[in-house]
Motif scaffolding. Structure first.
Motif, short mmCIF file in Angstrom:
data_model
loop_
_atom_site.label_atom_id
_atom_site.label_comp_id
_atom_site.label_asym_id
_atom_site.label_seq_id
_atom_site.Cartn_x
_atom_site.Cartn_y
_atom_site.Cartn_z
N THR A 7 0.83 -1.20 0.00
CA THR A 7 0.00 0.00 0.00
C THR A 7 0.87 1.26 0.00
N SER A 8 0.29 2.34 -0.45
CA SER A 8 1.00 3.62 -0.41
C SER A 8 1.40 3.97 1.01
N GLU A 9 0.51 3.66 1.97
CA GLU A 9 0.78 4.02 3.36
C GLU A 9 1.96 3.23 3.94
N MET A 10 2.22 2.04 3.43
CA MET A 10 3.31 1.20 3.95
C MET A 10 4.59 1.33 3.14
N LEU A 11 4.48 1.85 1.94
CA LEU A 11 5.65 2.00 1.08
C LEU A 11 6.59 3.07 1.62
N ASP A 12 7.89 2.81 1.58
CA ASP A 12 8.87 3.84 1.88
C ASP A 12 10.15 3.53 1.11
N ALA A 13 11.18 4.33 1.35
CA ALA A 13 12.41 4.21 0.56
C ALA A 13 13.15 2.90 0.82
N SER A 14 12.82 2.21 1.90
CA SER A 14 13.52 0.97 2.23
C SER A 14 12.79 -0.28 1.76
N THR A 15 11.63 -0.14 1.17
CA THR A 15 10.82 -1.30 0.79
C THR A 15 11.54 -2.17 -0.24
N TYR A 16 12.10 -1.52 -1.26
CA TYR A 16 12.78 -2.24 -2.34
C TYR A 16 14.26 -1.87 -2.34
N THR A 17 15.08 -2.72 -2.93
CA THR A 17 16.44 -2.29 -3.26
C THR A 17 16.32 -1.28 -4.39
N THR A 18 17.38 -0.51 -4.62
CA THR A 18 17.30 0.50 -5.68
C THR A 18 17.14 -0.16 -7.05
N ASP A 19 17.72 -1.33 -7.24
CA ASP A 19 17.52 -2.04 -8.50
C ASP A 19 16.06 -2.47 -8.66
N GLU A 20 15.47 -2.96 -7.56
CA GLU A 20 14.05 -3.33 -7.61
C GLU A 20 13.19 -2.10 -7.84
N PHE A 21 13.52 -1.00 -7.16
CA PHE A 21 12.76 0.23 -7.35
C PHE A 21 12.78 0.64 -8.83
N ALA A 22 13.95 0.54 -9.45
CA ALA A 22 14.04 0.90 -10.87
C ALA A 22 13.10 0.05 -11.69
N GLN A 23 12.99 -1.24 -11.34
CA GLN A 23 12.12 -2.14 -12.08
C GLN A 23 10.65 -1.77 -11.90
N VAL A 24 10.22 -1.57 -10.63
CA VAL A 24 8.80 -1.30 -10.40
C VAL A 24 8.41 0.09 -10.90
N VAL A 25 9.32 1.05 -10.81
CA VAL A 25 9.04 2.37 -11.38
C VAL A 25 8.87 2.26 -12.88
N ASN A 26 9.70 1.46 -13.51
CA ASN A 26 9.55 1.24 -14.95
C ASN A 26 8.23 0.56 -15.28
N ASP A 27 7.79 -0.37 -14.41
CA ASP A 27 6.48 -1.00 -14.61
C ASP A 27 5.38 0.05 -14.68
N TYR A 28 5.38 0.95 -13.70
CA TYR A 28 4.35 1.98 -13.65
C TYR A 28 4.48 2.95 -14.82
N GLN A 29 5.68 3.33 -15.15
CA GLN A 29 5.87 4.28 -16.24
C GLN A 29 5.39 3.69 -17.56
#
Length: 831
Positions: free
Chosen positions: A509-531
């Motif tokens: 959830t948005s409420e539980m998401l923070d900068a530590s949820t994913y590794t930066t490589d994972e973040f890059a992947q999920v951000v790309n998913d949304y984009q």
């Protein structure tokens, strides 16, 4: 003779088979409306409707809405008349003509059924017949749905397509009886969003009957019959005396939430705690019994369902212990009050006992309620069924119910802002619940109702027929929803996006998401998913007919953009922290990206409130959802995530090899030198990746101009250096422009990088055109390295002006040619 007997036998079998087929219940209402002539179809030309004055008010109100729906579609005024109407509507036991057709067998399998309708063409008329009042209402709204009026025409602004003509195919249509007897919604956690929207729309600080009328109509159009009203700050029964009357008139059965016994909203007690005394049955039985009795006196004569039992004050446990004897006494007294007030046995008034959270401990400890009471099991607030009845428990007459959530306030964090329920998760648990014996009552906690449109649709459809959709055809439901919301031509893509955004949002959830949820490589992947999903959604958005765009923004585009932007924001914060730990000044770039995403979040929510449907939903998207530190949301406003600023160093980074090479953006120098009057100038976004860098002005001398890069590597005797420059031509007409390259303090090597970049016959097609079209020149030089050193420098010196450096690759044997020349290596910094 044998042939004749055989033929008769076959005819008898055929007749018997046809009779058997005709006697089987029809499980789903097929499409019976056409917009063009069909042989044998009834033309709805005069739009006349017949309904008996003795019909229940809920049928009368649904007929009124049907006249409006017919006018929405055709533009012509529909009328109610007694004589020879085109559409005849009636309920078994109320309408004489319907009863006659039932007796004659023209409307079979209707009498004695629950909430069933049949739509049939008889003698040139369209008949809508119901087994009871709600069955008739559902039949009316099925006609509305099939002519093109979505149940979401108000709540999601689904447009109504215009058609000059409507035809009803000859035949009989129904979708049987509901699988789950009571099917409803729970409005909950209604502040600030729903409360603000109601204030802006209806002018009240609470849900009045004008508001609830819209909710009731939606429930009925979705073939539901039950509601728990909002209860944080509102009191359904006390705020507006017309609320209960409106519910009863429209055929909605009211209930109260799991901690509000005896048809009383908790606010009715909370607003006068001093007058009522402590919410403690042991010390304040007399006043609480009076409180309970008033609730039953107020609702008697309705179809409402009574919640029995008791929890603590304000949806809390009654105490630290599981006092089964006390709760048994409370329930016995409540049922006595029900019997005394209604003057009927208590078992004749439908009741539920909710095993929510710690209340299940009472059941597990052996407390039992009378057999007629429906025992309401609950999920874990996150969509997972906590318990199923055993084979023996399934036998109870009152049956079993399910309280399910797509909105929740509680630990570990609230989930209120946006839909985060994957389609597959809800389907999987609901079929588990139904097949496991939970079949009497289903109720869904929908929070503010919006933006939970699709989960509501799926929940209500499964409550009617949970076996219709399997794992391999589940997304047919999504597609059908999108057909009715955006049109047949857009449904496939819209359904795909809706499925994916539900899946992506369901990761956390948005409420539980923070900068530590994913590794930066994972973040890059999920951000790309949304984009990538946002690109698809925007591409579809511009192809929609204008009238569908408000609906699309609510159901698809906003959830994609809003949640995707939250991911982008926390990804930027994560990158800011990672680079700041290395004293990398690029951390500041990510900090600004984070701030921009935070600002965009407020803009997206503002657009939802003020722009969609000309501001119709003003106040609905005001839920706090960023920077939770505790489970609740009592902080004043969303806060931008904390960020770290890194001062620009006097000297730049030291690069380290990864995968056998180092890739460096040309602007990321360790040191730059130049003569007074000139400056190394970064040209943002030039080239294929980050930027270009050149000595400017181009009229300045390059004598003292140097770009110096520092890197670490051990045991290397040589390295290949790939220098990537802009495809600058020999504008000085001197036979090519030159720069020098050197490692450490070694003798530099001069490189003429564009001597053949011209239109001479031997160059024009083999060198010139391919190079200028790709916009860069790559030159590779192999240089010796002192393998006794760990730290080295690479120096670039332009002998000529106008040379733009874009990227440098130092290859120790691991580099494979890449169009973007590899990913920049990790950096560390001198402190």
């Amino acid at each position: 003779m044998k042939r004749i007997k055989s033929g008769l036998r076959k005819k008898r079998i055929l007749v018997y088979s046809l009779a058997l087929i005709l006697s089987l219940p029809i499980q789903a209402a097929e499409q019976f409306i056409s917009y063009s002539p069909i042989k044998g179809a009834i033309h709805l030309q005069d739009l006349t409707i017949g309904v008996d004055s003795r019909e229940h008010s809920c049928v009368q109100l649904a007929v009124k809405n049907l006249t409006i729906d017919l006018e929405r579609v055709t533009g012509r005024t529909a009328s109610i008349q007694a004589n020879s109407p085109t559409i005849l509507i009636g309920t078994v036991g109320t309408h004489p003509k319907i009863d006659q057709w039932v007796k004659q067998g023209l409307l079979r399998d209707l009498k004695g059924k629950t909430e069933k309708y049949i739509i049939k063409t008889i003698d040139g008329q369209v008949i809508i017949a119901g087994s009871d009042k709600r069955g008739t209402v559902y039949g009316i709204y099925e006609l509305s749905r099939q002519i093109g009026v979505s149940p979401w025409y108000y709540w999601a602004d689904v447009p109504v397509e215009k058609h000059d003509d409507l035809y009803v195919r000859n035949g009989e249509y129904s979708d049987g009886e509901p699988a789950v007897r009571y099917r409803g919604l729970f409005l909950n956690d209604e502040a600030p969003c729903l409360t603000s929207w109601v204030k802006n729309t209806f002018g009240t600080d609470y849900g009045n009957h004008h508001f609830y009328e819209k909710v009731f109509e939606l429930i009925l159009r979705l073939k539901g019959n039950y509601l728990w009203p909002a209860m944080w700050n509102w009191a359904f029964y006390a705020d507006d005396p017309e609320n209960l009357k409106t519910a009863d008139a429209m055929g909605i059965m009211m209930g109260t939430s799991h901690h509000e016994p005896m048809a009383r909203n908790h606010q009715e007690y909370a607003r006068d705690r001093k007058g009522w005394g402590a919410w403690n049955y042991t010390t304040n039985k007399q006043n609480l019994d009076r409180f309970f009795r008033e609730g039953i006196e107020r609702m008697k004569g309705t179809d409402d369902i009574i919640t029995i039992g008791m929890r603590g004050d304000g949806d809390e446990a009654m105490g630290n212990s599981t006092d089964t004897k006390l709760l048994e006494t409370i329930i016995d007294n409540q049922r006595r009050i029900i019997k005394e007030v209604t003057k009927r046995p208590a078992k004749e008034t439908p009741q539920i006992w909710a095993l929510y959270k710690e209340v299940q401990d009472y059941y597990d400890a052996g407390l039992r309620v009378p057999d007629d009471v429906t025992v309401l099991l609950c999920d874990d607030n996150w969509g997972n069924v906590r318990r199923l009845p055993t084979a023996e428990e399934k036998k109870r007459k009152g049956g079993w119910g399910l309280y399910y959530h797509v909105d929740y306030v509680g630990a570990p964090r609230n989930s209120k802002w946006i839909n985060v329920t994957p389609i597959q998760n809800m389907w999987e648990q609901l079929q588990l619940a139904y097949n496991g014996g939970i079949q009497k009552l289903w109720i869904l906690n929908v929070g503010d109702l919006k933006p939970m449109e699709y989960p509501i649709q799926l929940f209500m459809d499964m409550a009617w027929n949970p076996s219709k959709y399997k794992a391999d055809n589940l997304l047919d439901h999504t597609r059908d929803f999108c057909v009715k919301s955006f049109g047949e031509d857009q449904a496939e893509e819209a359904a795909s996006i809706l499925n994916l955004v539900s899946k992506y949002n369901g990761r956390i959830t948005s409420e539980m998401l923070d900068a530590s949820t994913y590794t930066t490589d994972e973040f890059a992947q999920v951000v790309n998913d949304y984009q990538a999903l946002e690109v698809r959604a925007l591409r579809q958005f511009i192809t929609l007919k204008p009238e569908y765009r408000d609906t699309y923004r609510q159901i698809i585009l906003f959830p994609v953009q809003a949640m995707g932007n939250i991911y982008d924001m926390y990804y930027a914060q994560a990158m800011n922290y990672q680079l700041a730990a290395l004293d990398d000044p690029d951390a500041n770039i990510w900090a600004e990206r984070c701030r921009q995403a935070f600002r965009r979040d407020s803009i997206l929510n503002l657009q939802y409130n003020k722009e969609i449907a000309n501001g119709k939903w003003d106040g609905m998207m005001t839920q706090k959802h960023i920077s939770y530190t505790d489970w609740n949301d009592w902080f004043p406003a969303d806060e931008c995530p904390k960020l770290k600023e890194v001062p620009s160093p006097e000297q730049g980074p030291t690069f380290c090899a990864r995968d056998g090479y180092i890739s460096i953006e040309a602007e990321h120098t360790f040191l730059r030198t130049q003569k007074e009057g000139s400056e190394w100038t970064v040209i943002p976004h030039m080239g294929r990746t980050l930027s270009g860098i050149a000595l400017m002005p181009y009229t300045a001398t390059t004598d003292e101009a140097r770009l110096i890069y520092r890197f670490k590597v051990k045991g290397q005797k040589t390295a290949k250096v790939h220098i990537i420059t802009k495809s600058t031509l020999d504008f000085l007409d001197k036979g090519g422009l030159i720069y020098d390259v050197s490692f450490d303090n070694n003798q530099p090597v001069s490189v003429n990088f564009n001597s053949n970049l011209n239109e001479k016959p031997e160059n024009i097609y083999t060198v010139y055109y391919p190079t200028v079209a790709r916009r860069v020149v790559e030159q590779t030089i192999e240089l010796p390295l002192d393998d006794s050193l760990d730290t080295h420098t690479l120096t670039l010196h332009p002998q000529d002006p106008g040379i733009v450096f874009e990227k440098i690759v130092i290859d120790f044997g691991g580099y494979q040619p890449q169009y973007l020349f590899g990913k920049e290596s990790p950096k560390s910094y001198k402190k």
